[in-house]
Write a protein that holds these residues in place. Structure first.
Motif, PDB file in Angstrom:
ATOM      1  N   THR A   1     -15.521  -5.489  -2.231  1.00 41.11           N
ATOM      2  CA  THR A   1     -15.457  -4.062  -2.577  1.00 41.11           C
ATOM      3  C   THR A   1     -14.851  -3.224  -1.457  1.00 41.11           C
ATOM      4  O   THR A   1     -14.307  -2.147  -1.703  1.00 41.11           O
ATOM      5  CB  THR A   1     -16.858  -3.532  -2.911  1.00 41.11           C
ATOM      6  N   LYS A   2     -14.924  -3.721  -0.227  1.00 40.54           N
ATOM      7  CA  LYS A   2     -14.388  -2.968   0.899  1.00 40.54           C
ATOM      8  C   LYS A   2     -12.909  -3.237   1.131  1.00 40.54           C
ATOM      9  O   LYS A   2     -12.139  -2.330   1.455  1.00 40.54           O
ATOM     10  CB  LYS A   2     -15.174  -3.299   2.168  1.00 40.54           C
ATOM     11  N   HIS A   3     -12.488  -4.500   0.977  1.00 42.64           N
ATOM     12  CA  HIS A   3     -11.127  -4.880   1.367  1.00 42.64           C
ATOM     13  C   HIS A   3     -10.212  -5.235   0.194  1.00 42.64           C
ATOM     14  O   HIS A   3      -8.991  -5.126   0.328  1.00 42.64           O
ATOM     15  CB  HIS A   3     -11.168  -6.097   2.311  1.00 42.64           C
ATOM     16  N   MET A   4     -10.759  -5.676  -0.941  1.00 46.45           N
ATOM     17  CA  MET A   4      -9.923  -6.296  -1.964  1.00 46.45           C
ATOM     18  C   MET A   4      -9.873  -5.509  -3.275  1.00 46.45           C
ATOM     19  O   MET A   4      -9.545  -6.067  -4.317  1.00 46.45           O
ATOM     20  CB  MET A   4     -10.433  -7.725  -2.253  1.00 46.45           C
ATOM     21  N   MET A   5     -10.181  -4.222  -3.235  1.00 44.84           N
ATOM     22  CA  MET A   5     -10.083  -3.383  -4.430  1.00 44.84           C
ATOM     23  C   MET A   5      -8.842  -2.505  -4.326  1.00 44.84           C
ATOM     24  O   MET A   5      -8.681  -1.740  -3.369  1.00 44.84           O
ATOM     25  CB  MET A   5     -11.336  -2.530  -4.599  1.00 44.84           C
ATOM     26  N   HIS A   6      -7.969  -2.604  -5.307  1.00 45.20           N
ATOM     27  CA  HIS A   6      -6.743  -1.799  -5.309  1.00 45.20           C
ATOM     28  C   HIS A   6      -7.029  -0.389  -5.821  1.00 45.20           C
ATOM     29  O   HIS A   6      -7.836  -0.187  -6.715  1.00 45.20           O
ATOM     30  CB  HIS A   6      -5.689  -2.447  -6.195  1.00 45.20           C
ATOM     31  N   GLY A   7      -6.322   0.563  -5.232  1.00 40.06           N
ATOM     32  CA  GLY A   7      -6.398   1.940  -5.728  1.00 40.06           C
ATOM     33  C   GLY A   7      -7.654   2.679  -5.303  1.00 40.06           C
ATOM     34  O   GLY A   7      -8.144   2.473  -4.199  1.00 40.06           O
ATOM     35  N   PRO A   8      -8.109   3.562  -6.190  1.00 40.04           N
ATOM     36  CA  PRO A   8      -7.616   3.787  -7.553  1.00 40.04           C
ATOM     37  C   PRO A   8      -6.257   4.477  -7.578  1.00 40.04           C
ATOM     38  O   PRO A   8      -5.918   5.235  -6.674  1.00 40.04           O
ATOM     39  CB  PRO A   8      -8.697   4.667  -8.173  1.00 40.04           C
ATOM     40  N   CYS A   9      -5.498   4.174  -8.631  1.00 33.38           N
ATOM     41  CA  CYS A   9      -4.165   4.764  -8.767  1.00 33.38           C
ATOM     42  C   CYS A   9      -3.914   5.040 -10.246  1.00 33.38           C
ATOM     43  O   CYS A   9      -4.835   5.012 -11.064  1.00 33.38           O
ATOM     44  CB  CYS A   9      -3.109   3.831  -8.180  1.00 33.38           C
ATOM     45  N   GLY A  10      -2.669   5.292 -10.587  1.00 39.13           N
ATOM     46  CA  GLY A  10      -2.334   5.573 -11.978  1.00 39.13           C
ATOM     47  C   GLY A  10      -2.925   6.889 -12.447  1.00 39.13           C
ATOM     48  O   GLY A  10      -2.861   7.910 -11.760  1.00 39.13           O
ATOM     49  N   MET A  11      -3.552   6.886 -13.615  1.00 30.39           N
ATOM     50  CA  MET A  11      -4.131   8.090 -14.191  1.00 30.39           C
ATOM     51  C   MET A  11      -5.318   8.588 -13.364  1.00 30.39           C
ATOM     52  O   MET A  11      -5.594   9.782 -13.331  1.00 30.39           O
ATOM     53  CB  MET A  11      -4.585   7.806 -15.628  1.00 30.39           C
ATOM     54  N   LEU A  12      -6.001   7.666 -12.672  1.00 29.86           N
ATOM     55  CA  LEU A  12      -7.148   8.070 -11.865  1.00 29.86           C
ATOM     56  C   LEU A  12      -6.726   8.805 -10.602  1.00 29.86           C
ATOM     57  O   LEU A  12      -7.461   9.657 -10.099  1.00 29.86           O
ATOM     58  CB  LEU A  12      -7.979   6.832 -11.488  1.00 29.86           C
ATOM     59  N   ASN A  13      -5.541   8.467 -10.080  1.00 31.89           N
ATOM     60  CA  ASN A  13      -5.070   9.091  -8.839  1.00 31.89           C
ATOM     61  C   ASN A  13      -3.540   9.092  -8.814  1.00 31.89           C
ATOM     62  O   ASN A  13      -2.921   8.216  -8.203  1.00 31.89           O
ATOM     63  CB  ASN A  13      -5.635   8.330  -7.631  1.00 31.89           C
ATOM     64  N   PRO A  14      -2.900  10.047  -9.482  1.00 31.84           N
ATOM     65  CA  PRO A  14      -1.427  10.074  -9.550  1.00 31.84           C
ATOM     66  C   PRO A  14      -0.751  10.225  -8.194  1.00 31.84           C
ATOM     67  O   PRO A  14       0.438   9.906  -8.062  1.00 31.84           O
ATOM     68  CB  PRO A  14      -1.146  11.288 -10.449  1.00 31.84           C
ATOM     69  N   SER A  15      -1.449  10.724  -7.169  1.00 29.03           N
ATOM     70  CA  SER A  15      -0.838  10.921  -5.859  1.00 29.03           C
ATOM     71  C   SER A  15      -0.880   9.672  -4.986  1.00 29.03           C
ATOM     72  O   SER A  15      -0.415   9.693  -3.852  1.00 29.03           O
ATOM     73  CB  SER A  15      -1.550  12.065  -5.120  1.00 29.03           C
ATOM     74  N   CYS A  16      -1.433   8.565  -5.498  1.00 30.03           N
ATOM     75  CA  CYS A  16      -1.483   7.310  -4.736  1.00 30.03           C
ATOM     76  C   CYS A  16      -0.057   6.828  -4.472  1.00 30.03           C
ATOM     77  O   CYS A  16       0.823   6.948  -5.336  1.00 30.03           O
ATOM     78  CB  CYS A  16      -2.265   6.264  -5.527  1.00 30.03           C
ATOM     79  N   PRO A  17       0.227   6.294  -3.272  1.00 28.25           N
ATOM     80  CA  PRO A  17       1.604   5.872  -2.939  1.00 28.25           C
ATOM     81  C   PRO A  17       2.219   4.903  -3.946  1.00 28.25           C
ATOM     82  O   PRO A  17       3.427   4.947  -4.183  1.00 28.25           O
ATOM     83  CB  PRO A  17       1.431   5.214  -1.570  1.00 28.25           C
ATOM     84  N   CYS A  18       1.419   4.017  -4.553  1.00 30.52           N
ATOM     85  CA  CYS A  18       1.980   3.045  -5.492  1.00 30.52           C
ATOM     86  C   CYS A  18       2.287   3.661  -6.852  1.00 30.52           C
ATOM     87  O   CYS A  18       2.920   3.020  -7.693  1.00 30.52           O
ATOM     88  CB  CYS A  18       1.038   1.854  -5.649  1.00 30.52           C
ATOM     89  N   THR A  19       1.834   4.898  -7.079  1.00 29.13           N
ATOM     90  CA  THR A  19       2.062   5.578  -8.364  1.00 29.13           C
ATOM     91  C   THR A  19       2.936   6.814  -8.214  1.00 29.13           C
ATOM     92  O   THR A  19       3.537   7.266  -9.183  1.00 29.13           O
ATOM     93  CB  THR A  19       0.714   5.977  -9.000  1.00 29.13           C
ATOM     94  N   LYS A  20       3.012   7.356  -7.015  1.00 30.56           N
ATOM     95  CA  LYS A  20       3.722   8.609  -6.794  1.00 30.56           C
ATOM     96  C   LYS A  20       5.177   8.503  -7.248  1.00 30.56           C
ATOM     97  O   LYS A  20       5.916   7.611  -6.839  1.00 30.56           O
ATOM     98  CB  LYS A  20       3.664   8.974  -5.298  1.00 30.56           C
ATOM     99  N   GLY A  21       5.584   9.412  -8.119  1.00 25.92           N
ATOM    100  CA  GLY A  21       6.945   9.402  -8.643  1.00 25.92           C
ATOM    101  C   GLY A  21       7.141   8.421  -9.773  1.00 25.92           C
ATOM    102  O   GLY A  21       8.272   8.212 -10.229  1.00 25.92           O
TER     103      GLY A  21
END
Length: 364
Positions: free
Chosen positions: A131-151
């Motif tokens: 839970t500390k090291h191997m969880m991606h995000g949150p991104c997408g609809m949960l966090n549109p400003s995440c680097p992997c989702t931005k733009g």
């Protein structure tokens, strides 16, 4: 980049395609770092310590993979260390396993690689690390400003991944790992995440190193090209402006083009890594780069102060690896059945006398 890429492709030609792609990222909260800091300091205050500890961890990982056979017996490997502009150093590994230990079916994937939250009551320490090291995000609809989702409209890494009751081979070089909808969830950075957000990992390596250590099964040579094209595409650059406020030319105009300078961007961890002269990349076994040229067009090493006439008159200046290979075949008939590319397996190159000498022990 091209030379290193060709070295690894020589390993692929000899030992077949890579089997495991592994990424290890430095953890600033490692005890080896925190125990050496003074009160009130953090890891960013001693990036020399960060570089040294991360390099020591890489050596331990190498020993576990090569000597302890954690993932199976390794035939060949290559790793490359990368430094992000705003982040900690991390290393990318490619492992080519021996034929007996190659991963060929979904059941073997499940023995080495996991993409689910472990049982919290049965494995509390492992659950905490996942839970500390191997969880991606949150991104997408949960966090549109995440680097992997931005733009973008969705995550470029395709998270969240769909649930899957069993592991299967995907359309690309990576398999679709088992992600069962077992109801396990955890609050991560303000959002409730489940198995769809877990980055594939190996339980033993994660517990041993306590850092982000992504383990993926791969069976495509594209990963080799990615390794070197991405890392050695060129050093980071930054545009810098240094000028006096309000300074203008005779006509009252400000020339912004001449005031900006492009400079190389070197992060403090990378600077310390290079000062300590640590390896940026390494492969095993070593690859001998063979010279290939037309007649009398081979490279000659010389000092800029040397006169060309003296360089030309040096003993054996006209000899090279290729011409010495022809000479050895002309004199020794037993060597005529060995191709030039396989010659270093049976012979060693004497750069002083510029001759090939038989090996005492046959190489890979």
């Amino acid at each position: 980049m091209r030379f290193r890429y060709m070295d690894v492709m020589a390993l692929v030609r000899k030992f077949e395609k890579p089997d495991i792609f592994l990424t290890m990222t430095c953890n600033p909260n490692w005890d080896e770092i925190k125990n050496e800091l003074y009160p009130g300091q953090c890891a960013q205050d001693h990036l020399d310590l960060v570089a040294r500890v991360f390099r020591a961890k890489l050596e331990v990982l190498k020993k576990r993979l090569m000597e302890n056979d954690i993932l199976g017996k390794v035939h060949a490997y290559v790793y490359v260390v990368e430094f992000q502009k705003r982040g900690l150093p991390h290393a990318h590994w490619l492992l080519i396993m021996k034929r007996k230990y190659k991963i060929r079916c979904p059941e073997q994937y499940d023995l080495l690689i996991y993409a689910e939250l472990p049982n919290k009551k049965k494995y509390p320490e492992l659950y905490k690390m996942v839970t500390k090291h191997m969880m991606h995000g949150p991104c997408g609809m949960l966090n549109p400003s995440c680097p992997c989702t931005k733009g973008r409209t969705s995550c470029k890494n395709r998270y969240p991944r769909p649930f899957c009751d069993s592991t299967s081979q995907g359309k690309d070089s990576y398999p679709v790992y088992r992600r069962r909808d077992d109801g396990r969830k955890e609050m991560i950075r303000g959002h409730t995440l489940d198995n769809q957000w877990v980055v594939p990992y190996n339980s033993y390596l994660l517990r041993t190193f306590n850092c982000h250590i992504n383990v993926e099964a791969c069976n495509n040579i594209k990963s080799v090209k990615y390794l070197f094209k991405y890392i050695y595409k060129g050093h980071g650059r930054a545009s810098v402006a240094v000028r006096e406020a309000g300074k203008k030319d005779d006509k009252g105009n400000v020339d912004e083009i001449t005031q900006y300078r492009e400079a190389r961007w070197v992060t403090p961890p990378e600077a310390m890594w290079r000062i300590y002269n640590f390896d940026l990349s390494k492969n095993h076994p070593l690859v001998q780069q063979l010279q290939l040229h037309l007649q009398d067009m081979h490279m000659v090493i010389m000092n800029k102060r040397d006169k060309v006439e003296r360089v030309i008159k040096r003993p054996r200046v006209k000899e090279s690896m290729l011409t010495a290979y022809f000479d050895y075949n002309r004199i020794h008939p037993e060597a005529r059945g060995i191709l030039y590319r396989d010659f270093p397996k049976h012979f060693t190159w004497n750069s002083t006398d510029k001759v090939w000498q038989p090996r005492k022990n046959v190489a890979y």
